[in-house]
Scaffold this motif. Structure first.
Motif, PDB file in Angstrom:
ATOM      1  N   SER A 125       3.826  -4.598  -2.576  1.00 58.35           N
ATOM      2  CA  SER A 125       3.061  -5.291  -1.546  1.00 58.35           C
ATOM      3  C   SER A 125       3.085  -4.424  -0.296  1.00 58.35           C
ATOM      4  O   SER A 125       4.148  -4.155   0.260  1.00 58.35           O
ATOM      5  CB  SER A 125       3.689  -6.658  -1.260  1.00 58.35           C
ATOM      6  N   THR A 161       6.744  -3.239  -0.115  1.00 54.50           N
ATOM      7  CA  THR A 161       7.894  -3.967  -0.646  1.00 54.50           C
ATOM      8  C   THR A 161       7.738  -4.144  -2.143  1.00 54.50           C
ATOM      9  O   THR A 161       6.682  -4.571  -2.615  1.00 54.50           O
ATOM     10  CB  THR A 161       8.000  -5.345   0.037  1.00 54.50           C
ATOM     11  N   GLU A 166       7.765  -6.017  -5.239  1.00 52.34           N
ATOM     12  CA  GLU A 166       7.660  -7.448  -5.537  1.00 52.34           C
ATOM     13  C   GLU A 166       8.036  -7.760  -6.979  1.00 52.34           C
ATOM     14  O   GLU A 166       8.584  -8.818  -7.263  1.00 52.34           O
ATOM     15  CB  GLU A 166       6.236  -7.944  -5.271  1.00 52.34           C
ATOM     16  N   ARG A 167       7.706  -6.851  -7.892  1.00 48.19           N
ATOM     17  CA  ARG A 167       7.959  -7.102  -9.312  1.00 48.19           C
ATOM     18  C   ARG A 167       8.071  -5.764 -10.022  1.00 48.19           C
ATOM     19  O   ARG A 167       7.387  -4.815  -9.679  1.00 48.19           O
ATOM     20  CB  ARG A 167       6.822  -7.918  -9.897  1.00 48.19           C
ATOM     21  N   ASP A 178      -2.105  -5.165  -2.218  1.00 50.03           N
ATOM     22  CA  ASP A 178      -1.117  -5.119  -3.294  1.00 50.03           C
ATOM     23  C   ASP A 178      -1.476  -3.952  -4.194  1.00 50.03           C
ATOM     24  O   ASP A 178      -2.666  -3.654  -4.401  1.00 50.03           O
ATOM     25  CB  ASP A 178      -1.137  -6.419  -4.114  1.00 50.03           C
TER      26      ASP A 178
END
Length: 178
Positions: free
Chosen positions: A80, A68, A70-71, A85
């Motif tokens: 993630s 996913t 995340e940033r 991570d």
């Protein structure tokens, strides 16, 4: 039907044809403008619109990594992937599957997104945790990031605690070991 009715029918027909031609021209113009505007869309802006979305990234030297978003920031993104991570160097991204069809122009990004790859790697170094640094050529180094320079990072690896300097241009991603 009188000549006036025939004349009005002819004018109506000509008006319908003119409207149809105008609509066709308008569709072509909109398509041209759309193509011209899309030239301004960056991969980073598509990834920014994909925050919270599950994607699969193709990474140079690593292969596919799913997770996913995340940033997204200047030159890197955080993915993630379950227990791990990934801090991904944007320059190592070769493909993206599952990204949003939308984009977020860089003008709309938060000032925090201006923090570069070095900032993300400094956070890993500050945590002092083991990580795996994947290189764009397929190599990898397991260890602890110690310090981060302007365009490289220092990784301490192995029981002999040798120090390896890794240029950002060679770094594909840093993966947490947790």
């Amino acid at each position: 039907m009188g000549w006036e009715d025939e004349l009005f029918a002819l004018f109506d027909d000509l008006e319908d044809q003119a409207s149809a031609l105008h609509a066709a021209d308008r569709l072509a113009e909109v398509a041209d403008r759309s193509r011209a505007e899309y030239q301004q869309v960056t991969l980073a802006s598509r990834l920014m619109a994909s925050i919270g979305t599950a994607v699969t990234l193709g990474l140079r030297g690593v292969g596919p990594v799913s997770g996913t978003v995340e940033r997204v920031a200047d030159g890197w993104l955080l993915l993630s992937a379950g227990e791990h991570d990934w801090v991904v160097n944007a320059a190592a991204v070769t493909t993206v599957e599952g990204a949003s069809v939308r984009s977020v122009p860089e003008l709309a990004w938060s000032p925090l997104t201006r923090l570069g790859l070095a900032s993300a790697l400094r956070r890993i170094a500050e945590a002092g945790e083991e990580c795996v640094v994947h290189l764009a050529d397929g190599g990898r180094h397991d260890g602890v990031l110690r310090r981060v320079g302007a365009d490289f990072c220092e990784l301490v690896e192995g029981q002999d605690r040798r120090t390896v300097l890794i240029a950002f241009t060679a770094l594909a991603a840093a993966q947490s070991r947790a």
